[in-house]
Design an enzyme around this catalytic site. Sequence first.
Site, mmCIF file in Angstrom:
data_model
loop_
_atom_site.group_PDB
_atom_site.id
_atom_site.type_symbol
_atom_site.label_atom_id
_atom_site.label_comp_id
_atom_site.label_asym_id
_atom_site.label_seq_id
_atom_site.Cartn_x
_atom_site.Cartn_y
_atom_site.Cartn_z
ATOM 1 N N CYS A 70 33.841 -9.043 43.936
ATOM 2 C CA CYS A 70 33.125 -7.736 44.411
ATOM 3 C C CYS A 70 33.419 -5.865 43.920
ATOM 4 C CB CYS A 70 32.310 -7.663 45.972
ATOM 5 S SG CYS A 70 31.502 -6.444 46.093
ATOM 6 N N HIS A 116 32.816 -8.799 53.249
ATOM 7 C CA HIS A 116 31.781 -9.144 52.141
ATOM 8 C C HIS A 116 30.527 -10.914 52.495
ATOM 9 C CE1 HIS A 116 30.230 -9.901 47.571
ATOM 10 N NE2 HIS A 116 30.501 -11.728 48.150
ATOM 11 N N ASN A 156 18.222 -1.926 51.210
ATOM 12 C CA ASN A 156 18.223 -2.885 50.570
ATOM 13 C C ASN A 156 18.731 -3.855 50.920
ATOM 14 O OD1 ASN A 156 15.940 -0.987 49.018
ATOM 15 N ND2 ASN A 156 17.323 -0.897 47.293
ATOM 16 N N HIS A 167 27.476 -8.294 48.703
ATOM 17 C CA HIS A 167 27.878 -7.164 49.950
ATOM 18 C C HIS A 167 26.940 -6.454 51.142
ATOM 19 C CE1 HIS A 167 32.444 -5.921 51.400
ATOM 20 N NE2 HIS A 167 31.684 -4.715 51.854
ATOM 21 N N HIS A 169 25.403 -3.792 52.297
ATOM 22 C CA HIS A 169 26.294 -2.279 52.171
ATOM 23 C C HIS A 169 24.170 -1.752 51.819
ATOM 24 C CE1 HIS A 169 24.442 -3.691 48.161
ATOM 25 N NE2 HIS A 169 24.510 -2.037 47.380
ATOM 26 N N GLN A 171 22.241 3.046 50.900
ATOM 27 C CA GLN A 171 22.181 3.939 50.269
ATOM 28 C C GLN A 171 21.882 5.145 50.906
ATOM 29 O OE1 GLN A 171 21.537 2.868 46.208
ATOM 30 N NE2 GLN A 171 20.640 1.214 46.738
#
Length: 353
Positions: A70, A116, A156, A167, A169, A171
């Site tokens: 990852c 993770h 998302n 993982h 996260h 944006q």
Amino acid sequence: MKKTSTRLADGRELVYYDLADDTVRDAVDRRPLDATVTTSEIRRDELLGDSVAVASHRQGRTYHPPADECPLCPSRDGRLSEIPDSSYDVVVFENRFPSLAGDSGRCEVVCFTSDHDASFASLGERQARLVLDAWTDRTSELSHLPSVEQVFCFENRGAEIGVTLQHPHGQIYAYPFTTPRTALMLRQVAAHKEATGGENLFDAVVERERAGERVVLEGEHWVAFVPYAAHWPYEVHLYPKRRVPDLLGLDEAARTEFPRVYLELLRRFDRIFGENEPPTPYIAAWHQAPFGQLAEFDGVTRDDFALHLELFTIRRTSGKLKFLAGSESGMNVFINDVPPERAAERLREVASS
């Protein structure tokens, strides 16, 4: 919060956000990376009046790597990733495969935790507050770029949404224009303001929803409800009770309460379809006022816009997704299979323990 800015091997910016003020971030990106090359451009659709980003270089982006490869995990045990340090709290960096770049804006990745196997819903309140502070700081920084007119922070979550990295996260897209959805809101705000002699449409909507049956949860400073005309099977809008145009406008009381309210909302989303169902796929989207001129929206200023978060899932029932078929994709007319009142009732039923 301590903020440390550095550069990756190919010149992209990376920023660490740490809970401890004495944290030192001096790890160097040791990967032999070539300079990032992008082909992003913005094309205007003359018939619809909106814009499309064309970014063919994204075809080569990382796609569903195994957990031990990852790129969003810390660099450790001899394996080098996008994050040079061996640990982190929250980190933000320029996307290696951006949809927007240069004069066409900017794209960043926000890693919520180094774990993770975590999710945003599993974060503690201090960690969630740090993410909020990172979103706020990035909104401020990006708003000063000459090519940026609107900053969009979002997450998302889930393969069904199209996520290629598991993982936890999100944006940030920094657009060089006001997005079509925001422009529609501003036009409605302008029309309502003129028709009512100055009333704010966002205030009117929030007041009406707070008095109705679609409230999911409410704190001292935030309220979450399923909107009257929800587009998605389960869709919740989260507003601060004091109207502000963007994340920068939130006061300390609202910032302090946000993690508790938002984490509760996410945990309820994971319980909608039952304990034995896989995690609920969702999109969480912050709507902020543009930083450019609003002259085209008669009589409307940035202060007339209301910061809010829209959280929704494309899953309509256990094992079934809501697809954007003919009416939705062809004519932008949504057909919702779940009555908003029932969706709100279900989200109240599944209060997390």
